[in-house]
Design an enzyme around this catalytic site. Structure first.
Site, PDB file in Angstrom:
ATOM      1  N   GLN A 290      37.058  -7.845  21.235  1.00 27.07           N
ATOM      2  CA  GLN A 290      35.368  -8.296  21.684  1.00 27.07           C
ATOM      3  C   GLN A 290      35.106  -9.306  22.300  1.00 27.07           C
ATOM      4  O   GLN A 290      34.385 -10.315  22.673  1.00 27.07           O
ATOM      5  CB  GLN A 290      34.713  -8.979  20.530  1.00 27.07           C
ATOM      6  N   SER A 291      36.284  -9.503  23.629  1.00 32.70           N
ATOM      7  CA  SER A 291      36.497 -10.355  24.713  1.00 32.70           C
ATOM      8  C   SER A 291      34.834 -10.209  25.765  1.00 32.70           C
ATOM      9  O   SER A 291      34.655  -9.551  26.033  1.00 32.70           O
ATOM     10  CB  SER A 291      37.478 -10.429  25.501  1.00 32.70           C
ATOM     11  N   ASN A 292      34.924 -11.061  24.985  1.00 33.86           N
ATOM     12  CA  ASN A 292      33.466 -11.959  26.828  1.00 33.86           C
ATOM     13  C   ASN A 292      34.247 -12.552  28.224  1.00 33.86           C
ATOM     14  O   ASN A 292      33.304 -11.661  29.342  1.00 33.86           O
ATOM     15  CB  ASN A 292      32.460 -13.836  26.573  1.00 33.86           C
TER      16      ASN A 292
ATOM     17  N   CYS B 289      36.663 -10.061  28.997  1.00 26.22           N
ATOM     18  CA  CYS B 289      36.856  -8.919  29.827  1.00 26.22           C
ATOM     19  C   CYS B 289      35.536  -8.287  30.227  1.00 26.22           C
ATOM     20  O   CYS B 289      35.329  -7.583  31.020  1.00 26.22           O
ATOM     21  CB  CYS B 289      37.210  -8.026  28.350  1.00 26.22           C
TER      22      CYS B 289
END
Ligand SMILES: *Cc1c(COP(=O)(O)O)cnc(C)c1O
Length: 347
Positions: free
Chosen positions: A76-78, A80
């Protein structure tokens, strides 16, 4: 600071981001004057602090003739999301190497940032903690063999070029404060890899502003984080050609609000998300800005600030990460026990 303007930079953010009063929040907490620096409004893919870092990082990628960005982080990386969006805006492809697989979590279930990665057509590869180095190396090699010019971005963009984004943000904030006629006493924000904090601390010190920068760590480990911020500030000062060094005593990090671990939702983070939404129509997330707001609330309640202090809350973005937490947030809002606190995609 002259050097900062001379560094390669590609425009990705709508700047300056607004600096807004939050009078209802301040009143609800019986607190100091609170201003919110809206870096959630940088404009790239739902905004966030990574946009400013990417302006400097992607300029270097362009200079090297890159056509594919390779980077990664959690599901759930911001980071990325922002990196993939920057790549797409600049006409590049993007490969995201995500940590996993996670038992009991279906990576085909698209929600939050993971959905955005899918929509942008980022190529998603999954690696375990043990295999991650090898997967990066193999990916870079494979792309080169296929005739691409891949460019590796380290997770969160916390290298000296990325840090420049927040040296620049500090300058921007200062000029807004001068224009509004306010003197900023404290600047509080969520700290993960420490790149944002390094830029803010470096900018505040280089300009002798007297602004005290507070980092709310999003995972336990204050001492380790302090060391890495010090290192990053000093490396970045050198990168800028500034004769300046900081010591550990100049870095203020609280990790009490992180809870048991990264991304784990606590009552304090849920309260922070709810309170910001109810008082200011401002949306935070339970990973980053919920933690820094929980820290601000906690510090106000323990009498840390003086009534006439001015505190800036840096909204670092992350709004796409809010929705995957709908189950625990709904339960919290209804006064029921949260069905889970550790997110199923985090392993
Ligand atoms: C990455 C991130 C942070 C932390 O920034 P660092 O420079 O890694 O410390 C804070 N808030 C949000 C929303 C983020 O995505």
């Amino acid at each position: 600071m002259m050097k900062l303007c001379a560094l390669p930079r590609v425009r990705l953010a709508n700047l300056p981001t607004p600096l807004q009063e939050a009078p209802n929040l301040s009143k609800a907490l019986g607190g100091p004057r609170i201003l919110v620096k809206r870096d959630d409004l940088t404009g790239l893919a739902f905004g966030g602090n990574k946009t400013r870092k990417l302006e400097f990082l992607m300029a270097n990628a362009l200079r090297e003739g890159a056509d594919v960005i390779v980077t990664g982080a959690g599901f759930q990386s911001n980071w990325c999301t922002q990196a993939a969006a920057a790549a797409r805006r600049l006409g590049m492809r993007c490969v995201l190497i995500k940590r996993g697989p996670v038992d009991g979590y279906d990576p085909e279930e698209y929600d939050g940032n993971h959905l955005l990665h899918f929509l942008m057509g980022a190529e998603i590869r999954v690696a375990t903690r043990g295999s991650i180095r090898r997967v990066y190396e193999e990916t870079m090699e494979e792309l080169r063999e296929r005739g691409y010019h891949p460019y590796l971005l380290s997770a969160a963009g916390s290298t000296p070029p990325g840090v420049m984004g927040y040296v620049n943000a500090l300058l921007e904030l200062l000029s807004q404060a001068v224009e509004m006629g306010v003197k900023i006493d404290y600047l509080i924000h969520a700290s993960g890899s420490g790149g944002t904090m390094a830029g803010l601390v470096l900018g505040a010190k280089a300009l002798n502003t007297g602004i005290k920068v507070i980092g709310a760590a999003v995972s336990p480990g204050r001492e380790r984080m302090t060391k890495s911020v010090v290192e990053l500030v000093n490396e970045s000062a050198e990168y800028l050609g500034l004769d300046l060094k900081v010591g550990e005593d100049e870095i203020t990090i609280y990790d009490e609000y992180a809870g048991p671990g990264y991304g784990v939702i606590t009552d304090e983070k849920a309260e922070a998300v709810k309170l910001a939404a109810e008082t200011e129509g401002l949306f935070l997330d339970p990973v980053y800005t919920g933690t820094s707001m929980a820290a601000l609330i906690g510090l106000i309640r323990e009498g840390f600030f003086k009534k006439d202090d001015t505190v800036v809350f840096l909204h670092t973005g992350g709004s796409a990460a809010l929705f995957p937490y709908k189950a625990p947030l709904k339960a919290y809002g209804l006064g029921r026990p949260m069905p889970w606190r550790k997110p199923p995609w985090s392993g």
